[in-house]
Design a protein around this motif. Structure first.
Motif, PDB file in Angstrom:
ATOM      1  N   ARG A  18       0.787  -1.263  -0.003  1.00 21.59           N
ATOM      2  CA  ARG A  18      -0.152   0.124  -0.148  1.00 21.59           C
ATOM      3  C   ARG A  18       0.925   1.324  -0.065  1.00 21.59           C
ATOM      4  O   ARG A  18       0.590   2.257  -0.548  1.00 21.59           O
ATOM      5  CB  ARG A  18      -1.124   0.013   1.301  1.00 21.59           C
ATOM      6  N   ALA A  19       1.980   1.263   0.639  1.00 28.17           N
ATOM      7  CA  ALA A  19       2.910   2.356   0.548  1.00 28.17           C
ATOM      8  C   ALA A  19       3.339   2.692  -0.878  1.00 28.17           C
ATOM      9  O   ALA A  19       3.265   3.773  -1.438  1.00 28.17           O
ATOM     10  CB  ALA A  19       4.329   2.228   1.167  1.00 28.17           C
ATOM     11  N   GLU A  20       3.558   1.591  -1.679  1.00 27.80           N
ATOM     12  CA  GLU A  20       4.019   1.805  -3.350  1.00 27.80           C
ATOM     13  C   GLU A  20       2.931   2.327  -3.852  1.00 27.80           C
ATOM     14  O   GLU A  20       2.891   3.414  -4.669  1.00 27.80           O
ATOM     15  CB  GLU A  20       4.388   0.594  -3.798  1.00 27.80           C
ATOM     16  N   GLU A  21       1.673   1.868  -3.512  1.00 27.63           N
ATOM     17  CA  GLU A  21       0.441   2.230  -4.225  1.00 27.63           C
ATOM     18  C   GLU A  21       0.275   3.691  -4.088  1.00 27.63           C
ATOM     19  O   GLU A  21      -0.137   4.471  -5.006  1.00 27.63           O
ATOM     20  CB  GLU A  21      -0.711   1.409  -3.648  1.00 27.63           C
ATOM     21  N   ILE A  22       0.115   4.142  -2.807  1.00 31.87           N
ATOM     22  CA  ILE A  22      -0.300   5.566  -2.519  1.00 31.87           C
ATOM     23  C   ILE A  22       0.688   6.434  -3.107  1.00 31.87           C
ATOM     24  O   ILE A  22       0.513   7.581  -3.395  1.00 31.87           O
ATOM     25  CB  ILE A  22      -0.516   5.963  -0.909  1.00 31.87           C
ATOM     26  N   TYR A  23       2.159   5.988  -2.756  1.00 33.15           N
ATOM     27  CA  TYR A  23       3.266   6.978  -3.614  1.00 33.15           C
ATOM     28  C   TYR A  23       2.978   7.185  -5.049  1.00 33.15           C
ATOM     29  O   TYR A  23       2.985   8.432  -5.449  1.00 33.15           O
ATOM     30  CB  TYR A  23       4.623   6.429  -3.164  1.00 33.15           C
ATOM     31  N   LYS A  24       2.897   6.115  -5.647  1.00 33.12           N
ATOM     32  CA  LYS A  24       2.548   6.362  -7.203  1.00 33.12           C
ATOM     33  C   LYS A  24       1.376   6.930  -7.540  1.00 33.12           C
ATOM     34  O   LYS A  24       1.254   7.882  -8.417  1.00 33.12           O
ATOM     35  CB  LYS A  24       2.251   4.921  -7.852  1.00 33.12           C
ATOM     36  N   HIS A  25       0.134   6.952  -6.623  1.00 29.30           N
ATOM     37  CA  HIS A  25      -0.923   7.840  -6.943  1.00 29.30           C
ATOM     38  C   HIS A  25      -0.789   9.083  -6.620  1.00 29.30           C
ATOM     39  O   HIS A  25      -1.157  10.079  -7.548  1.00 29.30           O
ATOM     40  CB  HIS A  25      -2.093   7.210  -6.008  1.00 29.30           C
ATOM     41  N   ILE A  26       0.078   9.532  -5.787  1.00 24.46           N
ATOM     42  CA  ILE A  26       0.126  10.806  -5.535  1.00 24.46           C
ATOM     43  C   ILE A  26       1.342  11.517  -6.254  1.00 24.46           C
ATOM     44  O   ILE A  26       1.151  12.729  -6.887  1.00 24.46           O
ATOM     45  CB  ILE A  26       0.945  11.061  -3.976  1.00 24.46           C
ATOM     46  N   ILE A  27       2.282  10.769  -6.831  1.00 25.32           N
ATOM     47  CA  ILE A  27       3.263  11.336  -7.685  1.00 25.32           C
ATOM     48  C   ILE A  27       2.440  11.437  -9.288  1.00 25.32           C
ATOM     49  O   ILE A  27       2.944  12.323  -9.895  1.00 25.32           O
ATOM     50  CB  ILE A  27       4.399  10.472  -7.956  1.00 25.32           C
ATOM     51  N   ALA A  28       1.646  10.570  -9.526  1.00 28.48           N
ATOM     52  CA  ALA A  28       0.840  10.674 -10.745  1.00 28.48           C
ATOM     53  C   ALA A  28       0.129  11.885 -10.720  1.00 28.48           C
ATOM     54  O   ALA A  28      -0.294  12.562 -11.816  1.00 28.48           O
ATOM     55  CB  ALA A  28       0.013   9.557 -11.270  1.00 28.48           C
ATOM     56  N   LYS A  29      -0.719  12.198  -9.511  1.00 26.20           N
ATOM     57  CA  LYS A  29      -1.676  13.359  -9.328  1.00 26.20           C
ATOM     58  C   LYS A  29      -0.764  14.713  -9.217  1.00 26.20           C
ATOM     59  O   LYS A  29      -1.321  15.656  -9.662  1.00 26.20           O
ATOM     60  CB  LYS A  29      -2.370  13.105  -8.026  1.00 26.20           C
TER      61      LYS A  29
END
Length: 203
Positions: A128-139
């Motif tokens: 979930r750390a990888e998932e939320i990080y990628k989400h934030i960076i993409a946004k």
């Protein structure tokens, strides 16, 4: 370039008494509240576009104290919560160390081998750390972001950014309460500017 600030929540009553928190929650102490205010003052001249926070009360309250009069939105996300410790939550570390000696030792010394049927494994949190990080960076491909979360979650996140395996998790810089870490992300490459800094806190 995206600038990311990582902040750990302020000190809680459970931190003081030595209880495992995880998805449980100890209330912020007076010291924890002061340190969160001090962190907000430290960041007052920095334009923060958005604040992401764990949904746990201690983290969200810390985010609110840091934000103060800012207009930046605070977005709560479950993926930023601390690791779930299952039936260890709310219990004293010294009691757990005695009753679950093997598991407790593995937790701190060989996290990649830690296994229990209660709570999360380190690999679960890493996912979930990888998932939320990628989400934030993409946004937010540019701008300045503040993330308010928890000690083990943040260690797992920084390990991911460093491409460190979980067995090296606790070789990283200790992240005290209300500590601040600064990261520049340029074309997907993270650069740590400083880590675990508490110079704004009262000792």
């Amino acid at each position: 370039m995206t600038t990311i600030y990582l902040a750990r929540h302020g000190q809680t009553e459970w931190n003081v008494t030595g209880k495992m928190q995880g998805w449980g929650n100890g209330e912020l102490t007076e010291s924890g509240i002061r340190d969160a205010h001090s962190l907000g003052n430290r960041l007052q001249d920095i334009s923060i576009d958005v604040i992401y926070s764990s949904t746990s009360k201690r983290a969200y309250q810390t985010a609110e104290l840091i934000a103060a009069e800012r207009t930046a939105p605070i977005i709560k996300d479950d993926r930023l919560r601390e690791m779930s410790f299952g039936d260890w939550e709310g219990r004293l570390r010294e009691e757990i160390e005695i009753e679950f000696a093997t598991e407790y030792k593995a937790f701190w010394e060989t996290p990649h081998l830690y296994e229990r049927n209660s709570g999360e494994l380190f690999a679960d949190v890493a996912k979930r750390a990888e998932e939320i990080y990628k989400h934030i960076i993409a946004k937010h491909p540019s701008g300045t972001i503040l993330i308010v979360s928890h000690s083990i979650f943040l260690k797992i996140l920084t390990a991911y950014l460093r491409n460190l395996s979980l067995d090296k998790l606790f070789t990283q810089t200790y992240l005290g309460n209300a500590s601040l870490t600064k990261i520049h992300v340029t074309e997907g490459i993270p650069e740590f500017i400083f880590e675990g800094d508490r110079s704004h806190c009262e000792e």
